[in-house]
Motif scaffolding. Structure first.
Motif, PDB file in Angstrom:
ATOM      1  N   ALA A  86     -31.630 112.354  50.702  1.00  0.00           N
ATOM      2  CA  ALA A  86     -32.582 111.255  50.906  1.00  0.00           C
ATOM      3  C   ALA A  86     -33.101 110.823  49.540  1.00  0.00           C
ATOM      4  O   ALA A  86     -34.161 111.283  49.094  1.00  0.00           O
ATOM      5  N   PRO A  87     -32.369 109.946  48.839  1.00  0.00           N
ATOM      6  CA  PRO A  87     -32.743 109.602  47.463  1.00  0.00           C
ATOM      7  C   PRO A  87     -34.086 108.888  47.326  1.00  0.00           C
ATOM      8  O   PRO A  87     -34.687 108.911  46.255  1.00  0.00           O
ATOM      9  N   LEU A  88     -34.545 108.265  48.423  1.00  0.00           N
ATOM     10  CA  LEU A  88     -35.805 107.520  48.355  1.00  0.00           C
ATOM     11  C   LEU A  88     -36.946 108.251  49.059  1.00  0.00           C
ATOM     12  O   LEU A  88     -37.980 107.650  49.349  1.00  0.00           O
ATOM     13  N   GLY A  89     -36.772 109.528  49.323  1.00  0.00           N
ATOM     14  CA  GLY A  89     -37.828 110.295  49.978  1.00  0.00           C
ATOM     15  C   GLY A  89     -39.062 110.406  49.094  1.00  0.00           C
ATOM     16  O   GLY A  89     -38.982 110.825  47.942  1.00  0.00           O
ATOM     17  N   ILE A  90     -40.221 110.025  49.646  1.00  0.00           N
ATOM     18  CA  ILE A  90     -41.467 110.061  48.869  1.00  0.00           C
ATOM     19  C   ILE A  90     -42.625 110.480  49.763  1.00  0.00           C
ATOM     20  O   ILE A  90     -42.547 110.419  50.986  1.00  0.00           O
ATOM     21  N   ALA A  91     -43.708 110.903  49.117  1.00  0.00           N
ATOM     22  CA  ALA A  91     -44.967 111.171  49.805  1.00  0.00           C
ATOM     23  C   ALA A  91     -45.886 109.983  49.537  1.00  0.00           C
ATOM     24  O   ALA A  91     -46.329 109.782  48.409  1.00  0.00           O
ATOM     25  N   LEU A  92     -46.134 109.184  50.565  1.00  0.00           N
ATOM     26  CA  LEU A  92     -46.931 107.977  50.379  1.00  0.00           C
ATOM     27  C   LEU A  92     -48.393 108.293  50.083  1.00  0.00           C
ATOM     28  O   LEU A  92     -49.085 107.522  49.425  1.00  0.00           O
ATOM     29  N   LYS A  93     -48.873 109.433  50.571  1.00  0.00           N
ATOM     30  CA  LYS A  93     -50.293 109.760  50.423  1.00  0.00           C
ATOM     31  C   LYS A  93     -50.665 110.033  48.976  1.00  0.00           C
ATOM     32  O   LYS A  93     -51.743 109.631  48.511  1.00  0.00           O
ATOM     33  N   ASP A  94     -49.799 110.766  48.263  1.00  0.00           N
ATOM     34  CA  ASP A  94     -50.046 111.019  46.835  1.00  0.00           C
ATOM     35  C   ASP A  94     -48.690 111.158  46.145  1.00  0.00           C
ATOM     36  O   ASP A  94     -48.089 112.211  46.158  1.00  0.00           O
ATOM     37  N   PHE A  95     -48.233 110.089  45.558  1.00  0.00           N
ATOM     38  CA  PHE A  95     -46.891 110.045  44.968  1.00  0.00           C
ATOM     39  C   PHE A  95     -46.757 111.092  43.866  1.00  0.00           C
ATOM     40  O   PHE A  95     -47.518 111.117  42.899  1.00  0.00           O
ATOM     41  N   LYS A  96     -45.766 111.985  44.023  1.00  0.00           N
ATOM     42  CA  LYS A  96     -45.555 113.070  43.050  1.00  0.00           C
ATOM     43  C   LYS A  96     -44.176 113.016  42.411  1.00  0.00           C
ATOM     44  O   LYS A  96     -43.935 113.627  41.384  1.00  0.00           O
ATOM     45  N   GLY A  97     -43.248 112.334  43.065  1.00  0.00           N
ATOM     46  CA  GLY A  97     -41.870 112.275  42.614  1.00  0.00           C
ATOM     47  C   GLY A  97     -41.037 111.624  43.699  1.00  0.00           C
ATOM     48  O   GLY A  97     -41.570 111.063  44.658  1.00  0.00           O
ATOM     49  N   VAL A  98     -39.726 111.716  43.573  1.00  0.00           N
ATOM     50  CA  VAL A  98     -38.866 111.019  44.520  1.00  0.00           C
ATOM     51  C   VAL A  98     -37.647 111.895  44.852  1.00  0.00           C
ATOM     52  O   VAL A  98     -37.222 112.713  44.044  1.00  0.00           O
ATOM     53  N   GLY A  99     -37.112 111.679  46.057  1.00  0.00           N
ATOM     54  CA  GLY A  99     -35.882 112.358  46.462  1.00  0.00           C
ATOM     55  C   GLY A  99     -36.119 113.607  47.290  1.00  0.00           C
ATOM     56  O   GLY A  99     -37.112 114.317  47.102  1.00  0.00           O
ATOM     57  N   ALA A 100     -35.213 113.845  48.236  1.00  0.00           N
ATOM     58  CA  ALA A 100     -35.277 115.052  49.062  1.00  0.00           C
ATOM     59  C   ALA A 100     -33.864 115.426  49.486  1.00  0.00           C
ATOM     60  O   ALA A 100     -32.962 114.581  49.526  1.00  0.00           O
ATOM     61  N   VAL A 101     -33.689 116.693  49.804  1.00  0.00           N
ATOM     62  CA  VAL A 101     -32.387 117.170  50.263  1.00  0.00           C
ATOM     63  C   VAL A 101     -32.612 118.256  51.311  1.00  0.00           C
ATOM     64  O   VAL A 101     -33.613 118.987  51.255  1.00  0.00           O
ATOM     65  N   SER A 102     -31.711 118.326  52.282  1.00  0.00           N
ATOM     66  CA  SER A 102     -31.791 119.381  53.288  1.00  0.00           C
ATOM     67  C   SER A 102     -30.390 119.842  53.654  1.00  0.00           C
ATOM     68  O   SER A 102     -29.423 119.079  53.562  1.00  0.00           O
ATOM     69  N   PHE A 103     -30.300 121.111  54.061  1.00  0.00           N
ATOM     70  CA  PHE A 103     -29.018 121.725  54.400  1.00  0.00           C
ATOM     71  C   PHE A 103     -29.129 122.396  55.767  1.00  0.00           C
ATOM     72  O   PHE A 103     -29.433 123.594  55.842  1.00  0.00           O
ATOM     73  N   PRO A 104     -28.897 121.654  56.865  1.00  0.00           N
ATOM     74  CA  PRO A 104     -28.901 122.284  58.181  1.00  0.00           C
ATOM     75  C   PRO A 104     -27.601 123.041  58.451  1.00  0.00           C
ATOM     76  O   PRO A 104     -26.514 122.564  58.117  1.00  0.00           O
ATOM     77  N   ILE A 105     -27.717 124.207  59.060  1.00  0.00           N
ATOM     78  CA  ILE A 105     -26.574 125.030  59.475  1.00  0.00           C
ATOM     79  C   ILE A 105     -26.810 125.377  60.939  1.00  0.00           C
ATOM     80  O   ILE A 105     -27.772 126.087  61.265  1.00  0.00           O
ATOM     81  N   MET A 106     -25.942 124.883  61.830  1.00  0.00           N
ATOM     82  CA  MET A 106     -26.233 124.985  63.261  1.00  0.00           C
ATOM     83  C   MET A 106     -25.016 125.375  64.088  1.00  0.00           C
ATOM     84  O   MET A 106     -23.875 125.063  63.726  1.00  0.00           O
ATOM     85  N   ALA A 107     -25.299 126.017  65.210  1.00  0.00           N
ATOM     86  CA  ALA A 107     -24.326 126.232  66.279  1.00  0.00           C
ATOM     87  C   ALA A 107     -24.766 125.377  67.466  1.00  0.00           C
ATOM     88  O   ALA A 107     -25.967 125.290  67.757  1.00  0.00           O
ATOM     89  N   LYS A 108     -23.795 124.752  68.161  1.00  0.00           N
ATOM     90  CA  LYS A 108     -24.137 123.844  69.256  1.00  0.00           C
ATOM     91  C   LYS A 108     -23.232 124.078  70.457  1.00  0.00           C
ATOM     92  O   LYS A 108     -22.058 124.434  70.304  1.00  0.00           O
ATOM     93  N   MET A 109     -23.779 123.821  71.631  1.00  0.00           N
ATOM     94  CA  MET A 109     -22.992 123.692  72.845  1.00  0.00           C
ATOM     95  C   MET A 109     -22.848 122.199  73.126  1.00  0.00           C
ATOM     96  O   MET A 109     -23.831 121.459  73.134  1.00  0.00           O
TER      97      MET A 109
END
Length: 213
Positions: A86-109
């Protein structure tokens, strides 16, 4: 709380074992890729009593990773992992920087059209869970926050996900909702978006019917 987590992981492992035993008799196996587009995501860091922990992003959130299936046309078990940027991920309440990343690992039916192994077009649903590793403010964390002791490191959440959509001959498209939590860290995450799955062996059979002979 640690005992609860260990018990949860043990129960999930046992459940996956029995589910795998029930679908493995169908004898079909697939391997491919999964792609996601989070229409909205929100990651909430562990509370540090210093800065606002939330980080949100709309639309431009893309995930990609491997996926495997085992089962049949009516039901399958899948395991997948992704890197979601998420290159444009930000905290609107108090801007500290930009960008976020996540790594989900899942099993599904996966059921009916979302089994990833069906030949005819059908609607279907999927349910699953696993773990996810998250980090926010990838770039440009302001010195003023660092001086106060704000640190942005990877944090883990336990995730559950549900999806509904359409699948045909190794390709599926479905909407999904994923929620994650970690009560020990007071952290959480939320994602809503679209997911596209590509089962390579099934797609090859469609493009090259001779491969089934």
């Amino acid at each position: 709380m640690e005992k609860i987590h260990k018990s949860m992981i043990r129960n999930i492992t046992v459940l996956i074992f029995f589910l795998l035993s029930s679908v493995i008799g169908h004898g079909q196996f697939g391997i491919g890729a999964t792609v996601t587009n989070d229409l909205y995501q929100r990651l909430s860091n562990p509370d540090d009593d210093i800065a606002y922990g939330g980080n949100g992003s709309f639309l431009l959130n893309v995930g990609l990773g491997p996926k495997i299936w085992i089962g049949g046309e009516n039901v399958s078990l899948s395991i997948e992992s992704q890197a979601v940027i998420a290159p444009l991920g930000i905290a609107l309440k108090d801007f500290k920087g930009v960008g976020a990343v996540s790594f989900p690992i899942m099993a599904k039916m996966n059921f009916a059209g979302l089994s990833g192994l069906n030949r005819e077009g059908r609607f279907g649903l999927s349910i699953g869970g696993g773990v996810q590793y998250n980090r926010t403010e990838l770039f440009g964390l302001k010195n003023s926050y660092e001086e106060q002791g704000v640190v942005r490191e990877y944090f883990k959440t336990y995730v559950i996900q549900a999806g509904y959509g359409f699948g045909l001959s190794g390709f599926t498209v479905h909407g999904f909702v994923r929620y994650g939590f970690n009560p020990d860290l007071e952290a959480n995450n939320f994602h809503i978006g679209l997911q596209y799955d590509f089962n390579a062996p099934m797609l090859k059979r469609i493009s090259d019917p001779a491969s089934e002979l």
